[in-house]
Design an enzyme around this catalytic site. Sequence first.
Site, short mmCIF file in Angstrom:
data_model
loop_
_atom_site.label_atom_id
_atom_site.label_comp_id
_atom_site.label_asym_id
_atom_site.label_seq_id
_atom_site.Cartn_x
_atom_site.Cartn_y
_atom_site.Cartn_z
N GLU A 607 0.69 -1.11 0.37
CA GLU A 607 -0.30 0.02 0.06
C GLU A 607 0.80 1.40 0.15
O GLU A 607 0.19 2.28 0.11
CB GLU A 607 -1.01 0.11 1.22
CG GLU A 607 -2.44 -1.03 1.03
CD GLU A 607 -2.99 -1.47 1.89
OE1 GLU A 607 -3.54 -0.69 2.16
OE2 GLU A 607 -2.29 -1.86 3.65
N ASP A 635 14.76 -0.19 3.18
CA ASP A 635 16.02 0.77 3.01
C ASP A 635 15.98 1.37 1.53
O ASP A 635 16.62 2.88 1.92
CB ASP A 635 17.29 -0.14 3.55
CG ASP A 635 17.12 -1.55 4.08
OD1 ASP A 635 16.71 -1.11 5.27
OD2 ASP A 635 17.35 -2.38 4.04
#
Length: 706
Positions: A607, A635
């Site tokens: 999402e 990351d």
Amino acid sequence: MALLLTPALARLNASPADKKAAIAEVAALLAEAGFIDPAYGDSMLAREDQANTYLSHGVAIPHGIPKDRHLVKQTGIAVLQVPAGVMWMGEEKARFIVGIAAQNDEHIAVLRRLTRLLGDEARLERLFVTGDVNEIVAALADEAPAAAAPAGGVADFSVKAEIVLDYPSGLHARPASGWVGTAKRFNAQLRVRHGDEIANAKSMVSLLQLGAEYGARLTVSAEGDDASDAIAALCATIAELSHAEKANAPAGFKPAASTAPARPPAAGRATEPSPDDPLVAGKALELALRRVERHLTREAASEMTDAATREVMVRRQAYLGYLPLLRRVSARLLSGQHVVDAWRDAVGETARDDVLAPEQGDLQALGEQVSLALKQKPVVTVTCNPAIDLTVALPSLRAGEVNLAADAARNAGGKGINVAACLADYGLAVTVTGFLGRDNAAVFERFFDDRGLDNRMVGVDGETRINIKLVDEQRRQTTDLNLPSFTVDADAQQALERELDTLAGNAAWVVLSGSLPIGVPAGFYRFITALMHAQGVKVALDTSGEALRASLSGTASAALPHLVKPNRRELEQWAGRALPTLADVVAAAQELQQRGIAQVVVSLGEEGALLVEADAVRQALPPALALGSTVGAGDALVAGLIAAQLEGRYGDDALRRAVACASAKLAVVGPALPAQSDIDAIAARVEIRRIEQPSSHVAPAHATEE
Ligand SMILES: Nc1ncnc2c1ncn2[C@@H]1O[C@H](COP(=O)(O)OP(=O)(O)O)[C@@H](O)[C@H]1O
Ligand SMILES: O=P(O)(O)OC[C@H]1O[C@](O)(COP(=O)(O)O)[C@@H](O)[C@@H]1O
């Protein structure tokens, strides 16, 4: 002690009219004690213009700027207690002002004590109003656990020697670094004991915390296969340095003098290498060439790159190994020329004189690209708990059964290392630090070299862990098996603190990522954030559990990061409640933002991500893409957000770019980003929604899978 407060250096019940007057008052205390030249007071004021020194909870730490260190005659601190407070930063009042005059990295010890005090609000409140100066002296004298005596009493190792310190200025940073240099040549563990205090002879901070003055009786002891040699060598070094120390004592020095004599100005920090040193310059050039080479290779390989551009990339790559150019630049570096000038002049000379140089335009363009890479301030990523990621691809994971793997890959990993690799692939200069197990460091070291990452990792005993990532291709899920870490001792932690303190002087951002290994306290990131903020560097934080909670406690302060990136589960852990709807997530993120974290980014798996800032709440929705592995997507999101801001992108544009980097990362296994042109193409498909009024009408989001 090296940085201990004496009652004369603490002024109670002060009421300065404003911040400027407060700094002048604390500077006057330092000057009266002979610690600074009065001109250092101006330097302390100048520092406030560069970076605010408010820590948090009413504590501020004014100190001068590094270039004025020569105005510090002797390291010391002074305290101004202002019960009514004085406006320091925004709406924040300082009530406990600790002026620091430090020649080297001794202020780290003060910061460590202060950050511990910040966690003890009741004690701090007492310090703001106490009429007993000794209470303040005692609070700042508390030692870090690292320096405390070991359980069971203070013990010397079996091979030992007694010495009486005859250095007129006591054991300060300069001779201590000589002791450390000698101690580190031996395998043996080496201790120095001063009364009940014990220090590790391989750690300068530890030695300085002994506070050994002229005449101190010290016991030096060692344990290990080369213990006797180590003691003999250390005693020889201690004696040799005595001559220089005495020579530096001012005329008329009397051993019993109550104030320590002034020292000559420090000649710069030994850990800050000069860019004119040919070895340092050569390394910097090599790293920049690696990054540019990788950039060109990735762009040339991208399907989005047209044939003509691909040819240009390949020609530019050829210049990276063009010998006449490399010979010219080496000669210039050896003659001591600064690396940027040496490169620029060598490119100019080659373009002008070298008739063999095939494509002058390409050479000039490459020259420019490398010059830019050399001039960038690096982003510093900190990985305290790295991992070798073993990613195993399975058609479908079945628990309790034999699973036949379709594919497996081993990669250097860990959150900060992943961020670093993505930033470097994006074309930015990056320095990696944190801890690395010495027994399997080679795989990381090769990786750092290959990617042009400046390696400043601190070695620790043992192996870096292996984390297993099981990719279920059918369910599009990754299951993580993260193994236990190595153990990090206090010395290694202090070595990392010193490394970061040095790197902060020239860092574009500092990124603190991932879990903390065994031995590192949960408050470590909070302490590092305060240390970095004292130097005016922006900090991004991506961690979980107790480390996240400890880092985010308290209100608006220099001990909070500028950016934090929890995923939904981490945010739930911090909030202590489930956050089932998007509105719940927004509300929790806003709580964090209102505490004083400028950018709260919540990653939401497929999402997308939320960016909560003071002026707006945005959600980015990624396009549906083929999934390689979700490992490292968080990351890549952090890297993308920092890279975007360094490019001058903000708001919608920054979030779009960050989510495009995370989405692009899904196609790649291991720490890497696809080519810029692929990221650009994905960015064009990322949808940004403004969330004006978080309410239950907003479409609910579902729990993300790890
Ligand atoms: N399945 C997916 N489909 C599309 N994008 C994804 C998917 N998983 C992750 N992402 C992207 O990667 C980002 C980080 O992933 P997430 O799993 O939320 O973080 P973390 O790895 O830190 O738990 C998300 O914000 C999103 O942009
Ligand atoms: O630092 P932690 O939380 O122990 O996690 C380490 C793991 O996280 C990773 O960095 C992946 O992180 P993300 O998937 O959250 O981006 C792996 O490389 C590593 O194995």
